[in-house]
Structures are given as C-alpha cells and as structure tokens.
Scaffold this motif. Structure first.
Motif, PDB file in Angstrom:
ATOM      1  N   THR A 151     -64.287  65.389  -8.675  1.00 13.27           N
ATOM      2  CA  THR A 151     -63.359  64.330  -9.059  1.00 13.27           C
ATOM      3  C   THR A 151     -62.131  64.951  -9.707  1.00 13.27           C
ATOM      4  OG1 THR A 151     -65.197  62.804  -9.425  1.00 13.27           O
ATOM      5  CG2 THR A 151     -63.082  62.203 -10.375  1.00 13.27           C
ATOM      6  N   VAL A 152     -60.965  64.600  -9.177  1.00 10.17           N
ATOM      7  CA  VAL A 152     -59.698  65.140  -9.675  1.00 10.17           C
ATOM      8  C   VAL A 152     -58.694  64.007  -9.816  1.00 10.17           C
ATOM      9  CG1 VAL A 152     -60.090  67.368  -8.552  1.00 10.17           C
ATOM     10  CG2 VAL A 152     -58.770  65.605  -7.373  1.00 10.17           C
ATOM     11  N   SER A 153     -57.628  64.284 -10.543  1.00 16.55           N
ATOM     12  CA  SER A 153     -56.481  63.375 -10.626  1.00 16.55           C
ATOM     13  C   SER A 153     -55.220  64.176 -10.348  1.00 16.55           C
ATOM     14  CB  SER A 153     -56.394  62.722 -12.008  1.00 16.55           C
ATOM     15  OG  SER A 153     -57.476  61.839 -12.220  1.00 16.55           O
ATOM     16  N   LEU A 154     -54.272  63.540  -9.634  1.00 17.27           N
ATOM     17  CA  LEU A 154     -53.030  64.209  -9.264  1.00 17.27           C
ATOM     18  C   LEU A 154     -51.835  63.395  -9.743  1.00 17.27           C
ATOM     19  CD1 LEU A 154     -53.770  65.067  -5.500  1.00 17.27           C
ATOM     20  CD2 LEU A 154     -54.238  66.480  -7.495  1.00 17.27           C
ATOM     21  N   LYS A 155     -50.784  64.098 -10.121  1.00 24.27           N
ATOM     22  CA  LYS A 155     -49.497  63.458 -10.363  1.00 24.27           C
ATOM     23  C   LYS A 155     -48.400  64.467 -10.051  1.00 24.27           C
ATOM     24  CE  LYS A 155     -48.712  64.398 -15.307  1.00 24.27           C
ATOM     25  NZ  LYS A 155     -48.451  63.789 -16.635  1.00 24.27           N
ATOM     26  N   PHE A 156     -47.217  63.948  -9.756  1.00 27.17           N
ATOM     27  CA  PHE A 156     -46.120  64.815  -9.350  1.00 27.17           C
ATOM     28  C   PHE A 156     -44.821  64.350  -9.975  1.00 27.17           C
ATOM     29  CE2 PHE A 156     -42.585  65.556  -6.294  1.00 27.17           C
ATOM     30  CZ  PHE A 156     -42.493  66.928  -6.470  1.00 27.17           C
ATOM     31  N   SER A 157     -44.080  65.316 -10.517  1.00 23.70           N
ATOM     32  CA  SER A 157     -42.780  65.030 -11.128  1.00 23.70           C
ATOM     33  C   SER A 157     -41.712  65.846 -10.414  1.00 23.70           C
ATOM     34  CB  SER A 157     -42.808  65.389 -12.619  1.00 23.70           C
ATOM     35  OG  SER A 157     -41.525  65.231 -13.194  1.00 23.70           O
ATOM     36  N   PRO A 158     -40.839  65.199  -9.605  1.00 18.46           N
ATOM     37  CA  PRO A 158     -39.798  65.958  -8.893  1.00 18.46           C
ATOM     38  C   PRO A 158     -38.670  66.352  -9.824  1.00 18.46           C
ATOM     39  CG  PRO A 158     -39.607  63.616  -8.428  1.00 18.46           C
ATOM     40  CD  PRO A 158     -40.833  63.768  -9.286  1.00 18.46           C
ATOM     41  N   HIS A 159     -38.193  67.580  -9.696  1.00 18.71           N
ATOM     42  CA  HIS A 159     -37.059  68.055 -10.494  1.00 18.71           C
ATOM     43  C   HIS A 159     -36.600  69.395  -9.947  1.00 18.71           C
ATOM     44  CE1 HIS A 159     -39.596  71.088 -12.470  1.00 18.71           C
ATOM     45  NE2 HIS A 159     -40.515  70.143 -12.570  1.00 18.71           N
ATOM     46  N   PRO A 160     -35.363  69.812 -10.212  1.00 15.12           N
ATOM     47  CA  PRO A 160     -34.909  71.147  -9.791  1.00 15.12           C
ATOM     48  C   PRO A 160     -35.729  72.223 -10.494  1.00 15.12           C
ATOM     49  CG  PRO A 160     -33.053  69.758 -10.406  1.00 15.12           C
ATOM     50  CD  PRO A 160     -34.281  69.035 -10.848  1.00 15.12           C
TER      51      PRO A 160
END
Length: 861
Positions: free
Chosen positions: A622-631
C-alpha cells in the motif's frame, strides 16, 4: 583465456586473414568513438568510458607476474577439461560390456568409433596437468613471504615449464586421429540416440563435477564429444599468451617458441570444417532462440565497459557494440559467452559510493544539465540547429559516462567450468528481469555443442531487439527539445527497425511527462508467506540529473511489515514508477519477493495524496502518491542531510512525513522483537561508543541505521532511544505544560485526575502527543514481561520521566520561581507513572493521513 582471441587465432591458423583483426585494434576501439572535432570534456575524459582489455606489460617483473597468473589459469582450465574427459569416458566400459550381450546398446565397432583416441588424449593431458601443477606448487612454496628478500626466486626466472608444453605439443598427433574420426562418431551418437531409448537417456544426461564446489553439470553426449575438438584449437592461443608474458632472456622462451611453431603447423595441417560448429540443434530438438537483450556494464576485467548482452536459449553472449557511422552498419565484437547449464547467479547492492565517485557523478550530472539547458535555448533557427547537433553529441558522450559509472547493483555469473563474469546495473527492476529470464532458462538446461561464436556475434545485428544504448538524448525528437523528453527506448516497427524521428515525436506529443517533485509514501505490505525483514525499493524514470532510486528501511521480522515512510524524487520527464519488495536475510542474499510498474500520468496526479494498493507478485504493498510540478534546480553535489538527533520533533516528523519519528519506532520495535526478555532492559546501558555511532548513522542514512540497528546489542538499541529523548531541544511534553500536569496530580479522584492529564496531553502538538502515546504503549508492553525482565511500570517511569518532560528554564530575575530538583524528578516520575497505569490509552497515530477526498478511494493495480 579470451575466447575472441581463441577464435582469431584459429582463423589465422586456417589462413583466413579477411576475418582477422589485430588484437590491439579490437581491444582499443571504444564503444562510441568521439568525433575528431569534439572538445574534451574536462575534467571528464571520454576515454574513461572504456579501457583496453589487455594491459601493456613493460618490465620483466610485470611480465613474470602476469605469466604466473596465466600458468595458474592454464592449470585450472586443464583440471576442468580432465573432468569433462572423465565424464565422457565414464560409460565406455559399460558400453563395451553391453556390446557382448544379446541386446547391446552399441556394437563393439560403434564403441570403438565413438571413443576413438579419447583415452589416449586423457592420459596425455593428465600427465601434462600433473607435471605443471607440481612445478607451480613447488614454485609457490619457495616464494618469499612479506618482508623477505625476493631476489631471483621472486621474479620467477627459475620456474621452467617450457619442456612440459613442448612434450604435450609433440603428442598433438593424437588429436589428428580424433578430428578425422569426429564426424563419424557424431553420426553414431545421433543415430543411436534416435533409435535406442537406452542410449538416448544416456546421451542427454551426462554428468560431470565441475568447479571448485564440484557442482554437477549436465551435458549431452555430443557436447562432451565436442570438448577435445574445441580444446585443440586453443593450444596455439595458450602458448601465444604464455610467450607474451615470458621475457626473451627466460630459459622457457626458446622452448615455447618451438612449441608454438609445432602447434601452428599441426593446426594448419588439419582440415577442420567450421560447419561442425554451426546449425546446432539443442537438447530435445530445440532450436537456439534469442530470448532477451540489452545494454549492461561489464566489470569482469576490473574496469567498467558498456556492453550489449544477448540471452539465448542455452547461453549468454556479451558483445562490444560499435555504433554505425555514416554509410555503415552497426557492428558487434565478441566479448565472452557462458553456457546456461549449471550457471549460478548472485546479486548484491553497493549503495555507498566513496566521496570521489560521488563527486565524479555530480560533475557528470551537472554537465548533462548544462548541455540540456543549452539545447533548449538554441533549438530555433539554422544556427541553433547546428549548435544543437554538437551539443547533443556531447550529451550522448556524457550520458554514456554516467551509465558506465553510476550502477550500484552487481549481478555475478558463475559457470561450473570456473568462469565468472560480473555485470553492473543501475536498476534493481532491470536486474531482476535479467535474473528471472536467466534463471528460467538454466532450470534443467543441458550443456550442448557451443555455436560458432563469430557467426553468432555477426548475427546480432539482425537478431537484436534493443537497438541502441539507453541514452536519453538520442530518444528525444529534435522538435521536442523545449519540453521534457520521453526516456523510453525508441519504439520499433514490425520489421524491428527504429521508427523515424518524426513518427516518434508525433507519437509522444500528447503525453505529459512529470517535471517537479514526486512523493511516494510507502505504508505497509501483506501477503508474506512467512515472517521476514522486508524493504521496498522505488524507482522512477526520466533524465539522469537526479537520484532516481530510493529504498525504505528494513522492517522488523513480521508477516505484515509497516514502514509509513516517505520517499521524495526530483523528476524530469518521468513516465513510470517501479516498485520492488525485497526480503533481507541476515548473512544471505536479498530476495526480490515481487515487482510491479505504474504509469505516471499528470492528469491523475496532483498535490493531494492518492492512496493505492499495488500487487507485487505474492505481496500487496500500500502506497500513496502525490506530485508537485515546478521548475527544477541544477543537481546538488550531495544529498541533503536530515539529522534527527538534537532537532525539534516537529521538524523531524515534518521532513519524514510521519507523526512518530522513525528512530523512535525502529528502536521500540527492535526492543520488542528481541529485548523483552532482557533483564534490566532500559536500566542497563549499552556501549556509549556504539550508541554514538548509531546516532551518527541515524543523522545521515536511515536505511543504513536500521540495518545496523538489527545487528546491534539490544541494550545499545534501548540506549539510542533514551538518548534521542534526552537530546531533544524541547522535551516531548512541552515545558509550558509542566505546571498544568503538576496541578493535575493534586486531584484526588482518580478518574478526574486522568481526565485532566489527558486534557493537557490533547493540547500538545500532534507529533509530541502521538510520539508520547507510542512510547507509553511500548513501555506497557515491556512491563507485561516484568517477571522476566524485572522492569515494572514504576521502574520504567523512573527511567523515562526526566527525559520526557522537564520544568521550564527559569527566566533571568525569577530564580525564586524554580523548583527544587528532587521535587521536579518526583513530579516527572509520577506524571509518567499515572499515564502508564491507564488501561485504555488512546492509540498513537504514527503516520500522516495520506488519504485524499472520498472520491480518491483505495485502488488495486
């Protein structure tokens, strides 16, 4: 002995100059030649990508040292060959006896044909082997030890073996009869294999004890019958290698020259058809097929080289890839091969690079980042395109350096014949794919007649499935330089040719790659068949500017491991996430329990956590993912350190993404695993030096710290936990709560007192509150074994009270308000004791809530 040299030497002896290229030309060719007008990438040198395979011997001392190594290799090779001849001759007596019965397996004439000259060849090599081994052993015993005078003995001038080689070469005529009879013997074997099931069973299951561990290897009869034919072609090359390492002033030089002349003369007079090596049908009628291929780093010769590896039905073939230049075709040079029969695999990880290697990788990554930025800035206009072409060429060279020097996973290949090779890979996922494919083919594999290796190597151009090294710069279309470029291998059309650059660019224009920060929280796993210490390895793809792999710490020995550990990646052009669940056994090789890959899509990932359950073979993780776009910033020279000791707990929990610091959880779990029966646990201290060592490792590398924690004395583990709380800048129960807790103790009614105590606890920050509750539950479990460990609740409260809560430091001018130290200690102990006596303590929340809104339910992939 280099097999390519063997093949070249044989072709030379057969007067086939067109197929021969000098050793120096072949060995000094680089995998990718830098163009003449390319600028050197100081301080990085393209020559470091590949090195000559054969070192230059300058002094007589170096030559004789190498000569001794060559002689030892010859002895080892002769021993293996003798065992193979022994296996071939083993059924001869039984077959001769059977020939005189009413139902013979082979007739007397057939037995004579099949084994013609084999006993005599075996006797010849046994005599040569015994004499050579005896002289080598005598020489090694006479060598001086460390600090003794070497003089002439150490140089090896007195070790004379040329007469033994000359004697053996003078008996090579035995092979002439064998070679002349070989095709007829093979026909008898094949005919009897088809007609007689008794002989078929024998012919397909010949056994031999090969290697230092006497591993039993299975051969076909035909494969063993081929061994003398293969061996005689090596004689010239063995002598050539030995002569190269023998100084002209040595007594052996003239003898070896004469032996080499006789050997060449013999081979030139033998009309051995190369067709005996071609079109071979494998055991049970199978044909040789290419099962897998790809680029790996070969470290077999002590240096790292990029190689193209081919896995066939019965063997592994390692080749040197020469990229096509204008108007020419890709070419392959033979490197080495290993039969799959009896092949053993072992993989290890070396995640800790020395500082100089880490600095080198940083320099390479920085250069790559700079070149890519330049490509983005000059992608427009004719002048920009010309600059881009030069920059792309440089980027390819630097990427090749990175691929050569960055791998940390080692795959060792050990053949029963004693040959071993070492492959290096950057991805555990890719290594496991290779291991699975090889292991599947080695099961019940029987060694057969080897192929014509030069013919097989030349066929690699047509057979290959992987067209080019995994260089990201060559996989991106020129029109997409300004955007993150996909990094997967270029897709192939049905005729196994690369699609055009335009087709490839169009096929990925609509895909959105990830560029920014990808966070992966690994929670727990289930489905283990037996308790194990397990860790999870997470890999991402994309450009190689940043670390693309991270692992959790190893769990305690459990059926249901928990980590609740966050791993963070800086990603550029990421499209895929890979996870592997690995069992870590003390003193044994790690075992991959399962693996899976997840496609990363920008439309489904955002800055809210998304929880998923992934199937990794028998294990669900069981995992959780999140993503934050930025330079992205340029790559950092060193990985950021996140110390945990002497740091406020809210900072530690924030950087770890948890409610209870990993150091607290891991130490408590380890004490519960093997310290509950320890008398005086938490009262008897461990070694202060060991405790401080573990503290330092926790401040630098969590996974390494947990691995050491598993091996440390349990009193050292308990000492680390106590030290962590003692060194907190602010006590776990904030100092401003001390007076409130003291007033709560004055309440006479037990229930009302507990309500007041928990009210104060509830007002504490979440990390402090949950860590305190976690420790209380742990200490209660310790006290449950007080009959064994002698640790009662009051004993534990006495030990932990002064560490978990403290009186506020008296302000300047208010010294009179400070409390007497003895009274303070009593209150600290009483507060912790009251909490420990509670039978219904609230459960501690160990990790941050990674679940998203209700529409983001747990998914199974």
């Amino acid at each position: 002995m280099d097999v390519y040299q063997e093949a070249v030497g044989y072709l030379t002896s057969q007067h086939v100059p067109a197929a021969v290229q000098t050793e120096t030309e072949v060995m000094e060719e680089d995998v990718f030649q830098e163009e003449a007008d390319s600028c050197p990438l100081s301080p990085l040198h393209p020559q470091s990508v590949d090195f000559p395979d054969t070192p230059t011997l300058s002094s007589p001392e170096e030559m004789l040292e190498r000569r001794l190594t060559v002689l030892k290799c010859i002895v080892e090779s002769e021993e293996v060959y003798l065992r193979e001849l022994e296996a071939l001759l083993m059924p001869m007596k039984a077959l001769r006896a059977s020939a005189g019965t009413s139902k013979p397996v082979l007739s007397s004439q057939q037995v004579q044909t099949v084994f013609y000259q084999v006993p005599e060849i075996s006797d010849m090599h046994q005599s040569f082997f015994s004499g050579l081994k005896e002289r080598l052993n005598a020489h090694c015993r006479s060598e001086p030890g460390p600090g003794e005078d070497g003089q002439m003995s150490y140089t090896g001038f007195e070790l004379v073996v040329g007469d033994l080689f000359l004697k053996m070469v003078n008996q090579l005529g035995l092979y002439g009869g064998f070679i002349g009879n070989y095709e007829e013997a093979v026909q008898v074997v094949r005919k009897c294999t088809q007609l007689d099931p008794r002989f078929r069973t024998l012919a397909q299951s010949m056994m031999s004890n090969i290697g230092s561990d006497k591993t039993r290897t299975k051969y076909t009869f035909e494969a063993l019958l081929y061994k003398p034919l293969d061996r005689v072609t090596k004689t010239t090359l063995v002598l050539l290698d030995l002569l190269k390492t023998t100084p002209e002033t040595h007594q052996d030089f003239a003898l070896l020259q004469e032996a080499l002349r006789l050997s060449r003369s013999f081979l030139s007079g033998v009309n051995e058809s190369s067709q005996s090596k071609r079109g071979v049908t494998l055991s049970h009628g199978m044909r040789r097929k290419l099962m897998r291929d790809g680029f790996v780093v070969d470290a077999s010769e002590g240096e790292r080289h990029m190689r193209h590896l081919f896995l066939y039905t019965d063997l592994l073939l390692c080749t040197r890839f020469k990229h096509a230049t204008r108007g020419k075709q890709d070419q392959y040079r033979f490197g080495w091969f290993l039969p799959l029969a009896g092949l053993k695999l072992r993989w290890v990880s070396d995640q800790h690079r020395p500082p100089d290697a880490q600095l080198r990788l940083h320099t390479i990554r920085t250069k790559m980042h700079l070149l890519r930025q330049q490509l983005r800035q000059h992608a427009q206009g004719s002048k920009g395109l010309a600059f881009a072409a030069r920059s792309r060429k440089k980027l390819e060279q630097v990427e090749l350096m990175l691929l050569t020097h960055s791998p940390v996973y080692t795959l060792e290949l050990h053949s029963p014949s004693g040959k071993s090779h070492t492959l290096l890979l950057s991805s555990l996922y890719e290594l496991e794919e290779w291991r699975e494919a090889i292991h599947k083919l080695t099961t019940d594999n029987i060694e057969t007649v080897p192929p014509d290796l030069l013919t097989l190597t030349s066929a690699c151009v047509k057979l290959r499935m992987t067209q080019q090294p995994p260089l990201h710069s060559t996989n991106a279309g020129t029109t997409t330089i300004s955007a993150p470029s996909p990094v997967r291998p270029r897709p192939l059309s049905s005729d196994s040719h690369p699609v055009s650059e335009t087709q490839y660019t169009d096929s990925v224009e609509g895909e959105m790659c990830l560029c920014g920060t990808l966070s992966v929280a690994v929670h727990s796993a289930c489905g283990l068949q037996q308790p194990a210490s397990v860790y999870v390895c997470v890999e991402v793809d994309g450009y190689e500017f940043y670390d693309k792999q991270a692992t959790t710490h190893s769990s305690i020995h459990s059926l249901n491991p928990h980590w609740d550990q966050e791993l963070e990646f800086q990603v550029d052009a990421a499209q895929e996430l890979r996870l592997l669940c690995v069992s870590q056994a003390d003193g044994k090789n790690d075992t991959v329990l399962g693996k899976t890959s997840v496609k990363l899509e920008s439309k489904t990932l955002n800055e809210r956590w998304k929880r998923q359950t992934l199937h990794l073979g028998q294990v669900d993780v069981t995992v959780s993912l999140k993503f934050s776009p930025h330079p992205l910033e340029p790559p950092s020279a060193t990985a950021p350190l996140h110390p945990v000791f002497c740091i406020p707990i809210e900072i530690v929990t924030q950087q770890e993404g948890v409610m209870v610091p990993h150091v607290v959880r891991c130490c408590a779990e380890e004490v519960e695993r093997r310290g509950l029966a320890e008398v005086g646990i938490y009262r008897i201290s461990g070694s202060s030096s060991d405790i401080n060592t573990l503290k330092s490792v926790f401040n630098s590398n969590l996974r390494d710290a947990v691995t050491r924690l598993r091996r440390a004395e349990v009193n050292v583990v308990s000492g680390v936990l106590k030290l962590y709380f003692r060194e907190l800048p602010e006590p776990l129960i904030p100092a401003d709560k001390f007076q409130s807790l003291a007033r709560s103790l004055e309440i006479q009614d037990v229930d009302s007192r507990l309500v007041s105590l928990f009210s104060v606890l509830h007002s504490c920050p979440a990390p402090n509150r949950n860590t305190f509750l976690f420790v209380l539950h742990h200490l209660q479990r310790v006290s449950e074994r007080q009959d064994t460990n002698k640790m009662t609740l009051i004993n534990l409260a006495t030990i932990f009270g002064p560490s978990l809560l403290r009186l506020p430091v008296a302000e300047l001018g208010h010294i009179g308000s400070s409390m007497d130290i003895s009274v303070e200690v009593v209150l600290q102990v009483q507060v912790v004791f009251c909490y420990l006596q509670c039978n219904n303590l609230p459960e501690a929340q160990t990790s941050l809530p990674h679940d998203t809104d209700s529409e983001d339910e747990t998914t199974h992939m």
